[in-house]
Scaffold this active site. Structure first.
Site, mmCIF file in Angstrom:
data_model
loop_
_atom_site.group_PDB
_atom_site.id
_atom_site.type_symbol
_atom_site.label_atom_id
_atom_site.label_comp_id
_atom_site.label_asym_id
_atom_site.label_seq_id
_atom_site.Cartn_x
_atom_site.Cartn_y
_atom_site.Cartn_z
ATOM 1 N N SER A 189 0.838 -1.198 0.000
ATOM 2 C CA SER A 189 0.000 0.000 0.000
ATOM 3 C C SER A 189 0.871 1.245 0.000
ATOM 4 O O SER A 189 1.910 1.288 0.680
ATOM 5 C CB SER A 189 -0.904 0.015 1.231
ATOM 6 O OG SER A 189 -1.582 1.254 1.338
ATOM 7 N N TYR A 215 -2.510 -0.158 10.118
ATOM 8 C CA TYR A 215 -2.497 -0.658 8.742
ATOM 9 C C TYR A 215 -1.263 -0.158 7.998
ATOM 10 O O TYR A 215 -0.550 -0.940 7.347
ATOM 11 C CB TYR A 215 -3.768 -0.201 8.023
ATOM 12 C CG TYR A 215 -3.885 -0.692 6.594
ATOM 13 C CD1 TYR A 215 -4.449 -1.926 6.315
ATOM 14 C CD2 TYR A 215 -3.435 0.084 5.532
ATOM 15 C CE1 TYR A 215 -4.568 -2.384 5.008
ATOM 16 C CE2 TYR A 215 -3.541 -0.361 4.225
ATOM 17 C CZ TYR A 215 -4.112 -1.592 3.970
ATOM 18 O OH TYR A 215 -4.219 -2.042 2.672
ATOM 19 N N LYS A 236 1.904 -2.434 6.615
ATOM 20 C CA LYS A 236 2.268 -2.507 5.197
ATOM 21 C C LYS A 236 3.736 -2.135 4.991
ATOM 22 O O LYS A 236 4.415 -2.713 4.117
ATOM 23 C CB LYS A 236 1.362 -1.608 4.367
ATOM 24 C CG LYS A 236 -0.063 -2.136 4.224
ATOM 25 C CD LYS A 236 -0.098 -3.478 3.508
ATOM 26 C CE LYS A 236 -1.503 -3.953 3.248
ATOM 27 N NZ LYS A 236 -1.564 -5.238 2.523
#
Length: 274
Positions: free
Chosen positions: A146, A159, A163
């Protein structure tokens, strides 16, 4: 010949969204696909692939559980005798994403489950797939990353951090096993119009994100799948340890670009006196 003819590919998190689109695209290009999910949603995807004439089977389990990962790899080896491509796509979605906020507000259980699914799971899948790849003379690992891994933001702290760790894990795999024939790359995606995106992100936020895309649209899972097929195929045989951005240029430009464009348009617009 189809680009992935005869290759055995494992796709995690393939019950919907990007993972589903990649699994379907792999099968369309001739791959034999094992689709996995935590729920039984992968069964629907496998059935759809078979109905379209492809070869697929479903497997499900919690990828943070090492025993479940071992079973997944055993299923793939038992079915195909090899794993040519491992696509580490599974990631937390839904409620976990919505509750993933700033550091001071971080719920420890949200942090832990995000790291377990987004980092521990891919590590375990690679740990148990790599020995088979070494025995067969090589392999290929793709991680769905991401652009958030490169940026700070007001939320999705866990998150984004997970990533960033996933990216580095993938680069380490490329460095450690490249001479033994194993490639590893990151499919670096930005905001994608999945069903979950449409359900959870309000239109005003989508409009704001679109302003920062260099393309006139926000991409779909099929856009990610097209890039994933390239990474999975021998067309990318000299590409390893890289991040292929599929984000509409979101991570490539100055943060001030949309505001500058609007300002310059206002400055150069004809006036009533012209």
């Amino acid at each position: 010949m189809k680009r992935l003819e005869g290759k055995a590919i494992v796709v995690t998190g393939a019950g919907s969204g990007i993972g589903e689109a990649c699994a379907v695209a792999y099968a369309r290009e001739g791959a034999r696909v094992v689709v996995t999910s935590k729920s039984r949603s992968s069964e629907r995807v496998a059935a759809a692939i078979r109905a379209a004439g492809g070869e697929a089977q479903a497997c499900f389990g919690d990828l943070a559980d090492e025993a479940a990962v071992e079973r997944l790899i055993d299923v793939a080896i038992g079915a195909h005798g090899r794993i040519d491509v491992l696509h580490n796509n599974a990631a937390v979605t839904g409620d976990e994403i919505l509750m993933d906020r700033d550091v001071a507000s971080m719920a420890t259980d949200i942090w832990d489950v995000t790291m377990a699914v987004n980092v521990r799971g891919p590590m375990l899948c690679a740990k148990h797939a790599i020995p088979h790849m070494l025995k067969q003379g090589g392999g290929n690992i793709i991680a769905t990353g991401s652009s958030k891994a490169l940026q700070g933001d007001i939320g999705q702290t866990a998150y984004s951090a997970s990533k960033a760790a996933l990216h580095n894990l993938t680069y380490n795999i490329a460095a450690q096993y490249g001479k033994q024939g194993i490639r590893a790359n990151v499919l670096m995606v930005g905001l994608i119009l999945t069903d979950a995106t449409r359900q959870n992100i309000p239109p005003p936020i989508l409009d704001l994100v679109l302003r920062h895309k260099l393309t006139p649209f926000i991409g779909t899972p099929d856009d990610c799948a097209a890039a994933a097929v390239f990474l999975a195929s021998d067309d990318s045989r000299y590409t390893t340890g890289q991040a292929l951005h599929v984000d509409g240029g979101f991570a490539s430009h100055s943060p001030t670009l949309p505001d500058m464009q609007a300002l310059f348009a206002q400055m150069t617009a004809p006036t009533d006196d012209a």
